[in-house]
Design a protein around this motif. Structure first.
Motif, PDB file in Angstrom:
ATOM      1  N   TYR A 173      43.588  37.652  27.883  1.00  0.00           N
ATOM      2  CA  TYR A 173      42.572  37.481  28.799  1.00  0.00           C
ATOM      3  C   TYR A 173      43.301  36.575  30.241  1.00  0.00           C
ATOM      4  O   TYR A 173      44.323  35.969  29.854  1.00  0.00           O
ATOM      5  CB  TYR A 173      41.675  36.452  28.578  1.00  0.00           C
ATOM      6  N   GLU A 174      42.636  36.609  31.138  1.00  0.00           N
ATOM      7  CA  GLU A 174      43.152  36.159  32.533  1.00  0.00           C
ATOM      8  C   GLU A 174      42.994  34.312  32.204  1.00  0.00           C
ATOM      9  O   GLU A 174      43.741  33.781  32.626  1.00  0.00           O
ATOM     10  CB  GLU A 174      42.480  36.674  33.860  1.00  0.00           C
ATOM     11  N   LEU A 216      38.903  45.068  21.995  1.00  0.00           N
ATOM     12  CA  LEU A 216      39.832  45.786  22.626  1.00  0.00           C
ATOM     13  C   LEU A 216      40.309  47.192  22.217  1.00  0.00           C
ATOM     14  O   LEU A 216      40.208  48.111  22.837  1.00  0.00           O
ATOM     15  CB  LEU A 216      41.427  45.039  22.571  1.00  0.00           C
ATOM     16  N   GLU A 227      38.380  38.726  32.733  1.00  0.00           N
ATOM     17  CA  GLU A 227      39.327  39.463  33.187  1.00  0.00           C
ATOM     18  C   GLU A 227      39.903  38.917  34.679  1.00  0.00           C
ATOM     19  O   GLU A 227      39.192  37.984  35.129  1.00  0.00           O
ATOM     20  CB  GLU A 227      38.885  40.954  33.325  1.00  0.00           C
ATOM     21  N   ALA A 228      40.697  39.604  35.089  1.00  0.00           N
ATOM     22  CA  ALA A 228      41.480  39.267  36.575  1.00  0.00           C
ATOM     23  C   ALA A 228      40.181  39.200  37.548  1.00  0.00           C
ATOM     24  O   ALA A 228      40.071  38.268  38.628  1.00  0.00           O
ATOM     25  CB  ALA A 228      42.553  40.006  36.878  1.00  0.00           C
ATOM     26  N   ASP A 229      39.329  40.404  37.750  1.00  0.00           N
ATOM     27  CA  ASP A 229      38.357  40.204  38.445  1.00  0.00           C
ATOM     28  C   ASP A 229      37.062  39.393  38.245  1.00  0.00           C
ATOM     29  O   ASP A 229      35.990  39.401  38.578  1.00  0.00           O
ATOM     30  CB  ASP A 229      37.912  41.671  38.434  1.00  0.00           C
ATOM     31  N   ARG A 283      35.342  38.988  35.344  1.00  0.00           N
ATOM     32  CA  ARG A 283      34.249  39.705  34.414  1.00  0.00           C
ATOM     33  C   ARG A 283      34.636  39.367  32.903  1.00  0.00           C
ATOM     34  O   ARG A 283      35.639  38.938  32.589  1.00  0.00           O
ATOM     35  CB  ARG A 283      34.296  41.213  34.288  1.00  0.00           C
ATOM     36  N   TYR A 284      33.389  38.983  32.323  1.00  0.00           N
ATOM     37  CA  TYR A 284      33.684  38.356  30.874  1.00  0.00           C
ATOM     38  C   TYR A 284      33.900  39.575  29.950  1.00  0.00           C
ATOM     39  O   TYR A 284      33.120  40.764  30.171  1.00  0.00           O
ATOM     40  CB  TYR A 284      32.379  37.733  30.513  1.00  0.00           C
ATOM     41  N   ARG A 285      34.904  39.627  29.185  1.00  0.00           N
ATOM     42  CA  ARG A 285      35.012  40.583  27.978  1.00  0.00           C
ATOM     43  C   ARG A 285      35.051  40.052  26.663  1.00  0.00           C
ATOM     44  O   ARG A 285      35.352  38.842  26.382  1.00  0.00           O
ATOM     45  CB  ARG A 285      36.404  41.239  28.244  1.00  0.00           C
ATOM     46  N   MET A 325      43.532  48.836  30.071  1.00  0.00           N
ATOM     47  CA  MET A 325      43.620  48.896  28.673  1.00  0.00           C
ATOM     48  C   MET A 325      44.332  50.020  27.923  1.00  0.00           C
ATOM     49  O   MET A 325      43.872  50.968  28.357  1.00  0.00           O
ATOM     50  CB  MET A 325      42.403  48.605  27.901  1.00  0.00           C
TER      51      MET A 325
END
Ligand code: FE2
Ligand code: FE2
Length: 360
Positions: free
Chosen positions: A23-24, A50, A39-41, A43-45, A1
């Motif tokens: 977001y991914e 931001l 996210e790409a991994d 994980r929830y965001r 970020m």
């Protein structure tokens, strides 16, 4: 970020505080597009964090630099959820679903009501606070913070918010149960009978400021206490014995719980900033922000710790007993249910007692 490049930044635009970034993958549940995403991994965001998350961290760091305390509502003041996890599990095991459907529906409705925060009038703080407010959470309440909060709770445009997320969790775990038709009506009746005091405990300060602070203190306490409700939701709806979608339903409540964090944090930051400042009174004098903020928190906490356990019980007890009649042995079930009740006594102090004896 990109914002990690400027972690000390204290001033933000409204659009920045409302920005989610990309977001991914989006969060979709039961065909409903919800806010936030992955996210790409994996994980929830949470949505709109931001800039909001680093902004709140920077305002809190400033409070620490200035040696001003950050308000903390002790968890010991939080009354237990009724029915608790063990009681709720017992009911579902006996296929008595109505009280749980009712509770989950009430939670989703209350979440939706959270949107009223965008209608709070923000006074001209520069004229009412002696010390400068630039570069604080206080200065951003009407510039994105209240609006972000409102969108999180009730959804925005085509994205569902907490209201829709709790409905999704309920419908996943209990497989689209029939919703009792009187939930909203009972809630309205209850609130009307409890009444709202239009009373002004701090008539010496600007009325718009007083109203805003009272609402913020009230919402802060509700948000902190909701943590107990969310823990209850995660535990109950993640239990494969009683939930048809333990992973998806449990995660939905986990995501909501994660989204609540910025609400608690910006509210306690702004109230702490004001607590460290001096307010102008209508008669040309001043009053310590601490006296007003602590006084409001004390009143709210005293009231809620005293009455909430009984109110929660009264709200659901009657329909609970009626719903139990479908069980094979309603009397034995009620006895077992009552034996599982959490014991709890409100602590003697709120921790926000006024220093002086007046205006308690
Ligand atoms: Fe919420
Ligand atoms: Fe919230």
């Amino acid at each position: 970020m990109s914002t990690t490049l400027e972690p000390d930044r204290l001033v933000y635009l409204r659009d920045e505080l409302l920005a989610s970034g990309s977001y991914e993958a989006p969060l979709i549940s039961g065909g409903v597009r919800c806010h936030g995403g992955f996210e790409a991994d994996g994980r929830y965001r949470s949505p709109r964090t931001l800039h909001r998350a680093p902004a709140i961290a920077a305002w809190q760091a400033r409070l620490r630099r200035e040696d001003a305390g950050l308000i903390e509502i002790p968890r010991s003041l939080m009354p237990p959820q009724y029915p608790n996890v063990a009681q709720s599990t017992l009911l579902l095991r006996h296929d008595v679903r109505d009280p749980i459907v009712r509770t989950l529906t009430i939670i989703s409705i209350v979440e939706g009501f959270g949107a009223i925060i965008r209608d709070v009038k923000v006074p001209e703080l520069g004229a009412l606070v002696v010390e400068p407010v630039e570069g604080t959470a206080l200065a951003h309440l009407g510039e994105g913070l209240f609006e972000a909060h409102a969108r999180d709770e009730s959804g925005f445009r085509d994205e569902g918010g907490h209201k829709q997320m709790w409905e999704a969790a309920r419908d996943l775990a209990l497989e689209k149960p029939k919703i009792p038709g009187d939930v909203l009506m009972r809630m309205m009746g209850r609130n009307a009978s409890r009444g709202r005091r239009p009373e002004r405990p701090y008539p010496m300060i600007d009325e718009t400021l007083e109203r805003m602070l009272a609402l913020m203190a009230q919402v802060l306490v509700v948000e902190v206490f909701a943590e107990g409700t969310f823990d209850w939701g995660v535990e109950l709806l993640s239990n494969p014995e009683v939930s048809a979608a333990p992973e998806a339903a449990g995660n939905m409540v986990r995501f909501v719980r994660a989204d609540e964090k910025p609400h608690v944090e910006y509210l306690r930051t702004a109230l702490s900033e004001l607590r460290a400042r001096t307010l102008r009174t209508m008669d040309g004098n001043t009053i310590a922000g601490r006296e007003v903020v602590d006084g409001m928190l004390h009143r709210i906490l005293r009231e809620i710790t005293k009455n909430r356990p009984r109110e929660q019980r009264e709200d659901i007890r009657e329909s609970l007993i009626a719903a139990m009649q479908t069980a094979s042995n309603p009397k034995a079930l009620l006895e077992e249910f009552d034996a599982l009740e959490s014991s709890w006594t409100a602590p003697g102090r709120t921790g926000f007692e006024p220093e002086r004896t007046a205006a308690a």
